[in-house]
Design an enzyme around this catalytic site. Structure first.
Site, short mmCIF file in Angstrom:
data_model
loop_
_atom_site.label_atom_id
_atom_site.label_comp_id
_atom_site.label_asym_id
_atom_site.label_seq_id
_atom_site.Cartn_x
_atom_site.Cartn_y
_atom_site.Cartn_z
N GLY A 31 -7.65 -6.05 6.23
CA GLY A 31 -7.73 -6.98 5.12
C GLY A 31 -6.70 -8.08 5.31
O GLY A 31 -5.74 -7.91 6.06
N GLU A 42 -4.65 -10.92 2.78
CA GLU A 42 -4.40 -11.18 1.36
C GLU A 42 -4.50 -12.65 0.97
O GLU A 42 -3.66 -13.15 0.22
CB GLU A 42 -3.01 -10.63 1.03
CG GLU A 42 -1.82 -11.36 1.72
CD GLU A 42 -1.46 -10.83 3.09
OE1 GLU A 42 -2.33 -10.21 3.74
OE2 GLU A 42 -0.32 -11.02 3.52
N HIS A 49 -3.78 -2.50 -1.13
CA HIS A 49 -2.74 -3.13 -0.30
C HIS A 49 -2.81 -4.67 -0.41
O HIS A 49 -1.80 -5.33 -0.66
CB HIS A 49 -2.91 -2.68 1.15
CG HIS A 49 -1.93 -3.28 2.10
ND1 HIS A 49 -0.79 -2.64 2.50
CD2 HIS A 49 -1.91 -4.49 2.71
CE1 HIS A 49 -0.12 -3.42 3.32
NE2 HIS A 49 -0.77 -4.55 3.46
N GLU A 50 -4.00 -5.21 -0.22
CA GLU A 50 -4.12 -6.68 -0.25
C GLU A 50 -3.82 -7.21 -1.64
O GLU A 50 -3.21 -8.27 -1.79
CB GLU A 50 -5.52 -7.12 0.22
CG GLU A 50 -5.93 -6.61 1.60
CD GLU A 50 -4.86 -6.72 2.67
OE1 GLU A 50 -3.99 -7.61 2.59
OE2 GLU A 50 -4.88 -5.87 3.60
N HIS A 65 -0.15 -7.57 -2.24
CA HIS A 65 0.43 -8.79 -1.66
C HIS A 65 0.44 -9.95 -2.66
O HIS A 65 1.18 -10.92 -2.46
CB HIS A 65 -0.35 -9.23 -0.42
CG HIS A 65 0.08 -8.58 0.85
ND1 HIS A 65 1.37 -8.63 1.32
CD2 HIS A 65 -0.63 -7.87 1.78
CE1 HIS A 65 1.44 -7.99 2.49
NE2 HIS A 65 0.24 -7.51 2.79
N GLU A 92 5.52 -6.63 4.31
CA GLU A 92 4.64 -5.46 4.50
C GLU A 92 5.26 -4.16 4.02
O GLU A 92 4.55 -3.27 3.58
CB GLU A 92 4.20 -5.37 5.96
CG GLU A 92 3.33 -6.54 6.44
CD GLU A 92 2.00 -6.68 5.68
OE1 GLU A 92 1.63 -5.78 4.90
OE2 GLU A 92 1.34 -7.73 5.88
N ASP A 97 2.09 -12.04 16.92
CA ASP A 97 0.91 -11.17 17.07
C ASP A 97 1.18 -10.04 18.06
O ASP A 97 0.64 -8.95 17.96
CB ASP A 97 -0.30 -11.98 17.59
CG ASP A 97 -0.85 -12.92 16.54
OD1 ASP A 97 -0.64 -12.66 15.34
OD2 ASP A 97 -1.49 -13.92 16.92
N TYR A 100 5.81 -2.08 8.16
CA TYR A 100 5.08 -1.47 7.03
C TYR A 100 5.76 -0.17 6.61
O TYR A 100 6.15 0.01 5.47
CB TYR A 100 3.64 -1.12 7.44
CG TYR A 100 2.72 -2.29 7.65
CD1 TYR A 100 2.82 -3.09 8.78
CD2 TYR A 100 1.70 -2.58 6.74
CE1 TYR A 100 1.95 -4.15 8.99
CE2 TYR A 100 0.83 -3.64 6.94
CZ TYR A 100 0.95 -4.42 8.07
OH TYR A 100 0.10 -5.47 8.27
N1 BES Z 1 -1.32 -9.42 6.05
C1 BES Z 1 -1.83 -8.26 6.70
C2 BES Z 1 -2.67 -8.57 7.90
C3 BES Z 1 -1.95 -9.37 8.94
C4 BES Z 1 -0.65 -9.09 9.31
C5 BES Z 1 -2.59 -10.41 9.57
C6 BES Z 1 -0.01 -9.86 10.28
C7 BES Z 1 -1.95 -11.16 10.52
C8 BES Z 1 -0.66 -10.89 10.88
C9 BES Z 1 -2.62 -7.37 5.74
O1 BES Z 1 -2.08 -7.34 4.46
C10 BES Z 1 -2.57 -5.96 6.24
O2 BES Z 1 -1.51 -5.42 6.33
N2 BES Z 1 -3.71 -5.38 6.55
C11 BES Z 1 -3.81 -4.01 7.00
C12 BES Z 1 -4.37 -3.13 5.94
C13 BES Z 1 -3.42 -2.28 5.25
C14 BES Z 1 -4.04 -1.23 4.36
C15 BES Z 1 -2.23 -1.80 5.97
C16 BES Z 1 -4.79 -3.96 8.16
O3 BES Z 1 -5.32 -5.00 8.52
O4 BES Z 1 -5.00 -2.89 8.69
ZN ZN Z 2 -0.25 -6.27 4.38
#
Ligand code: BES
Ligand code: ZN
Length: 585
Positions: free
Chosen positions: A258, A260, A284-285, A288, A307, A366, A374
């Site tokens: 996801g 946010e 989670h989203e 945020h 996170e 990235d 997290y």
């Molecule tokens: N913001 C993140 C996704 C993200 C992080 C995109 C860093 C680009 C760079 C999003 O909130 C996230 O953490 N998504 C998780 C889901 C969550 C339940 C931990 C995912 O994509 O798995």
């Molecule tokens: Zn996140």
């Protein structure tokens, strides 16, 4: 002086306050033809450095229509190209005419065959962490929030959506112009839009879900509980600041679970498990909306503030919605993943990435991405909660969000605030060990519950055919199973519980990883099918890594990648390619 290792933004230069964006979406050439007008907070002059990546700039003018001299510097690997403008005296705004590159890192252009409907192309953006600059020239750091207006010209058969408030759509023959505005200031990484064949269903007073027409009803069922989540979020953190919480179900190549984006969270279609088992990604989203979108990290080195807080809030919401039993199971799954990640980083000489405060100069965010910010972040906050009690912690969390509302926080600012609000607590949890130490402190709290104990008690004996577990329980049990397991054991497991054919991707991927680590080759066709069907990095990376870990399956990894790379999102493609290249050296 530069204020963010991943941006050319200079604190001696003008502040961009708002953006007026006009863009025409051209599917045949895979480009956006655009004008970005950047308004400053006060009349400005002199040098202004902006972030860009692979943009073709055609013209820059000021608010009086005069040409503004500019220089587009050679691209640097991670940062992209610095665009230096020389602003004439008292410039209020500049308009930059440009077009994006067909391989802009924030954009994925999908052929009709890559969509559920198969008839229309699709385009979406993913700007976090530092990809906004490949779509709009701007100060691409969370320390420069902007409001914006946007006019998006799309083929009239398609619908555009932005993470913003909708102002209307005007048909103009074979195109349509859609207008949007974002009244709350956002960090640039939250700039987001999508264009495709899209339909929606109402979920509640403040939310609806968008998806391709064939997917939208299933999505409405899966996310029907969103109102309860909004209520849980508000009861924890105070009023929701973004008016609406809509959800857009993306095509399968979406690289994250996801994202946010404010007012319009983007999610992977792998959440549509048909059992509402993945709602914690929505939680989670949604979280945020407070931690991240209201209070963001000042730069990637403080990513844990986004996170870690959000994982903490996610688990608190799971606790409200599904009970402490389930929250403890989820926490145990997270802990397992964290321990594996930390062990791998330490073994590979990347101990620096196991700290909460990281030093990412010269490193692509990235590439540095992992569960450490997290889950180590969540456990640090949980340690503070345990030390001061939940009531005091909840008051502290609310004060933190109020104090830094619409701001960007460093780890130092967080520590100073915490010491002021909860004197002595940092010493009592040994904060420096969490913040700058490598690996996991031994005072990390552990969640417990009866269901968690029951799953642990199952051990590694082959469960009876009649065993009924929830998705979360299976997931945890599979993740904890020692590996390798004998082929006969793997065969019986799959025969009894049908993991290879389950529609639940969390369970399926946990099983496939176990099977690959056990050299149980009957799963190979399903592994390569999954690698061609979904683009979520959480699944791609572990599956490719498992294939690369064995000499016998390395070729399959390479061939599967060659076959599917063009369909992966550019970020996912780069990350998987990195793994493959490292495996062959
Ligand atoms: N913001 C993140 C996704 C993200 C992080 C995109 C860093 C680009 C760079 C999003 O909130 C996230 O953490 N998504 C998780 C889901 C969550 C339940 C931990 C995912 O994509 O798995
Ligand atoms: Zn996140």
């Amino acid at each position: 002086m530069r204020i963010d290792p991943h941006s050319y933004t200079d604190d001696r230069h003008a502040h961009v306050r708002s953006l007026a964006w006009e863009a025409r979406v051209d599917f045949p050439t895979r480009t956006l033809l655009a004008t970005a007008t950047l308004h400053f907070d006060e009349p400005s002059s002199g040098a202004l450095d902006l972030d860009t990546r692979a943009l073709h700039i055609t013209r820059v003018t000021d608010d009086r229509g005069a040409a503004v001299p500019f220089e587009l510097h050679a691209a640097e690997d991670i940062l992209g190209s610095r665009l230096s403008l020389s602003l004439p005296d008292s410039t209020r705004s500049v308009s930059i005419e440009y077009r994006t590159a067909p391989d802009a890192s924030a954009l994925q252009w999908l052929d009709p065959a890559q969509t559920a409907g198969g008839k229309h192309p699709y385009l979406f953006s993913q700007c976090q962490a530092i990809h906004a600059r490949s779509v709009v020239p701007l100060q691409d750091t969370p320390q420069r929030r902007i409001t914006f207006t946007a006019a998006l010209t799309v083929p009239s058969a398609l619908r555009g959506l932005m993470a913003a408030a909708f102002d209307g759509r005007e048909e103009r023959g074979d195109v349509a112009v859609e207008r949007w505005h974002m009244p709350q200031p956002i960090a640039p990484y939250l700039f987001a839009f999508a264009v495709g064949e899209l339909a929606s269903r109402e979920l509640g007073a403040r939310s609806r879900v968008w998806a391709e027409p064939s997917v939208v009803d299933g999505a409405a069922w899966e996310f029907a509980e969103v109102d309860g989540m909004l209520a849980a979020g508000e009861s924890l953190f105070g009023p929701y600041a973004w008016d609406r919480f809509d959800i857009l179900v993306m095509p399968p190549s979406f690289p994250y679970g996801g994202m946010e984006n404010p007012r319009l969270t983007f999610v992977t279609p792998t959440l549509l498990a048909g059992d509402r088992s993945q709602v914690r990604v929505i939680a989670h989203e949604l979280a945020h909306a407070w931690s991240g979108n209201l209070v963001t990290n000042a730069h990637a080195g403080h990513f844990w503030l986004n996170e870690g807080w959000t994982r903490y809030a996610e688990l608190r919401m799971v606790e409200v919605l599904e009970g402490q039993d389930t929250a403890a199971l989820v926490a145990a799954i997270c802990r397992k993943d964290l321990d594996e990640t930390v062990a791998r980083f330490l073994a590979e000489g990347h101990g620096g990435l196991t700290r909460l405060r990281t030093h990412l100069e010269g490193i692509d965010p990235d590439e540095a991405f992992s569960v450490v910010p997290y889950d180590k972040g969540e456990l640090f906050l949980r340690a503070i909660e345990t030390a001061v009690g939940r009531e005091r912690f909840d008051r502290f969390a609310r004060r933190y969000l109020e104090t830094f509302r619409f701001g960007a926080v460093t780890t130092e600012a967080f520590l100073e605030f915490t010491e002021r609000e909860l004197p002595g607590v940092l010493a009592s949890v040994d904060a420096p060990r969490w913040i700058d130490g490598e690996g996991m402190p031994d005072n990390a709290p552990t969640a417990r519950s009866a269901r968690l104990d029951a799953v642990i008690a199952m051990g590694d004996a082959l469960p009876d055919a009649g065993t009924r577990l929830s998705t979360t329980e299976w997931n945890l049990w599979l993740e904890r199973l020692p590996r390798p397991q004998p082929p006969a054991y793997c065969a019986s497991l799959d025969e009894r519980f049908g993991f290879t054919s389950t529609g639940n991707m969390e369970v399926k991927v946990a099983w496939l990883r176990l099977a690959l680590a056990s050299a149980y080759d009957p799963v190979l066709p399903e592994v390569s099918r999954v690698l061609g069907a979904v683009g979520r990095m959480k699944y791609l990376v572990p599956l490719y890594s498992a294939l690369l870990a064995r000499p016998e399956t390395q070729r399959l990894a390479r061939e599967t990648f060659e076959r599917n790379a063009a369909g992966y999102h550019p970020i996912a493609r780069a990350v998987v390619r990195g793994r493959i290249e490292r495996a062959s050296t």
